[in-house]
Design an enzyme around this catalytic site. Structure first.
Site, short mmCIF file in Angstrom:
data_model
loop_
_atom_site.label_atom_id
_atom_site.label_comp_id
_atom_site.label_asym_id
_atom_site.label_seq_id
_atom_site.Cartn_x
_atom_site.Cartn_y
_atom_site.Cartn_z
N ASP A 278 0.82 -1.23 0.00
CA ASP A 278 0.00 0.00 0.00
C ASP A 278 0.84 1.27 0.00
OD1 ASP A 278 -2.32 -1.62 0.26
OD2 ASP A 278 -1.88 -1.80 2.39
N HIS B 238 -4.30 -2.05 -6.25
CA HIS B 238 -3.63 -0.80 -6.59
C HIS B 238 -4.71 0.21 -6.93
CE1 HIS B 238 0.20 -2.56 -6.55
NE2 HIS B 238 0.18 -3.11 -7.74
#
Ligand code: GDP
Length: 428
Positions: A12, A40
């Site tokens: 992340d 994503h």
């Protein structure tokens, strides 16, 4: 030119947006590991997209995207992901998407087994996303999986399934007391979600070898970060695949090739999803403020992410494991408005400082050593050059650079494609 973009931290970090940005100069973007267990998020002029399986280059018309041999692919999830993008006007065809015939199929029973096992573990659970990734990789190493190429020959597919399914049912029934899965149910799932993907399946090694011979620019896109790597991460709270850059050519399908450049994406503070040791973790109000400021909720699951200050020891280790040549520092704008910025500068175990990032019992026992740096009381999301950044922001960047021992080349100050600045050496 072979470039890998990987995560320095726990995932992340904003890899998707960096690949989206840097893919403008690329011919090919390859995902080389993992499945749909992470997401994503990419924001560009076409909208906001969450990509779990497709490489981030799919949002650029002139980029060819490859899903490599090192991936595990849930057919149903991929069909839905492609469908959503097509609805948003993104063209996807066999010219801009190629799926390795050697990639593993993540089956419905992998998901089921993931859930059954997490439930069995109770409070000792791994914090799995329950999407079947770990059972799929486990079965791969037992050589009891179907691969994407098997979809192209029905007789062979059924032959393989007839070897695998009785064994899988023994596990589901015997270990977990679950109902056996019917052959016909799986065959119709494979047909429904496998047929629409057949056009994309090919020997991507041949394609990539040729492309590399022609000096095409190939970018390898990692999912998750160094600290989730199956071997070098915070085992056993890791992912089930290799998230490191050295694996990129292997998982992509061109194991004999070497990387020319490794770009590590590193976040200006720390976040971690799920279970496992997270030494620099913040709690209470301080955590809530940072989480809100950064919008730290999982892209794949919506789970609130655990948050903490930048972690020097973990990030230096991440930079080393990724063999990073340069860093893209992300989400720096999130720290605007904090009077002071805490940084975790090291760990202690039983009162003794650690020189290196620990593993196992030592990692579990480690306590953070904090330092406080001055913050900047100014919105930096509009800054597009080094000289526009407040002095304290520049000092923060220099501090991180020095601590991790790698040049910071890109700094992102917002989620949009253009919200970043280049740090050129002569301007420092
Ligand atoms: P990835 O898996 O590494 O691509 O990361 P995620 O997509 O899970 O998380 C990154 C999140 O941060 C996404 O919601 C992005 O839109 C957002 N993001 C990326 N870069 C920046 C940035 O520089 N500033 C801010 N505020 N958000 C960013």
């Amino acid at each position: 030119m072979l470039t890998a973009i990987t995560g320095i931290n726990w995932g992340d970090e904003g890899k998707g947006r960096m690949v989206d940005l840097l893919s403008q100069n690329q011919d090919i973007v390859v995902r080389y590991q993992g499945g749909n267990n992470a997401g994503h998020t990419v924001v560009n002029e076409k909208g906001k997209f969450i990509l779990n399986l497709l490489p981030s280059g799919i949002l650029r018309e002139d980029v060819v995207n490859v899903m490599g041999a090192g991936m595990v692919i849930d057919l149903e999830h991929l069909c839905r992901e492609i469908g959503r993008l097509r609805e948003a006007g993104i063209q996807i065809g066999s010219k801009n998407l190629k799926i390795s015939d050697k990639a593993v199929i993540c089956m419905p029973y992998h998901k089921q087994q993931d859930c059954l096992e997490e439930d069995r573990l109770g409070s000792a659970k791994f914090g799995s996303t329950r999407r079947g990734i770990s059972p799929a990789y486990g079965d791969k190493y037992m050589k009891k999986v179907l691969r994407m190429g098997d979809l192209l020959d029905q007789a062979y597919l059924e032959e393989r399934l007839d070897v695998i399914l009785p064994w899988k049912n023994l596990i589901l029934q015997g270990v977990y007391g679950a109902e056996p899965i019917k052959r016909e149910t799986l065959l119709s799932w494979l047909k429904e979600f496998g047929d629409p993907l057949k056009d994309f399946i090919c020997d991507t090694s041949v394609y990539l070898e040729e492309a590399a011979d022609q000096d095409k620019r190939i970018m390898f896109e990692a999912q998750l970060g160094a600290l989730r790597d199956i071997d070098f991460g915070i085992f056993p709270y890791t992912s089930s695949s290799s998230t490191i850059s050295a694996y990129a050519p292997i998982g992509a399908g061109i194991p004999g090739r070497k990387l020319d450049c490794s770009i590590g994406v590193m976040k200006a503070y720390s976040t971690c999803v799920g279970e496992g040791p997270f030494v620099c973790e913040l709690f209470g109000e301080a955590a809530e403020r940072l989480r809100e400021a950064g919008g730290e909720y999982g892209a794949a699951t919506g789970r609130p992410r655990r948050v903490g200050p930048f972690d020097v020891l973990a990030s230096r280790y991440g930079v080393c494991m990724q063999g990073a040549d340069e860093i893209a520092l992300t989400k720096l704008d999130v720290l605007s408005g904090f009077q002071e910025i805490q940084v975790c500068v090291g760990y202690e175990v039983d009162g003794q400082p650690l020189k290196n990032f620990p593993t196992g019992a030592a990692l579990k026992k480690a306590k953070p050593v904090m330092e406080t740096l001055p913050g900047w009381n100014q919105d930096i999301s509009g800054c597009r050059s080094w000289s526009e950044l407040p002095v304290q922001t520049r000092e923060y960047i220099r501090f991180l650079e020095k601590q991790v021992g790698c040049p910071i080349r890109y700094v992102s100050v917002g989620p949009d494609r253009e919200a970043y600045l280049l740090v050129e050496d002569e301007k420092r």
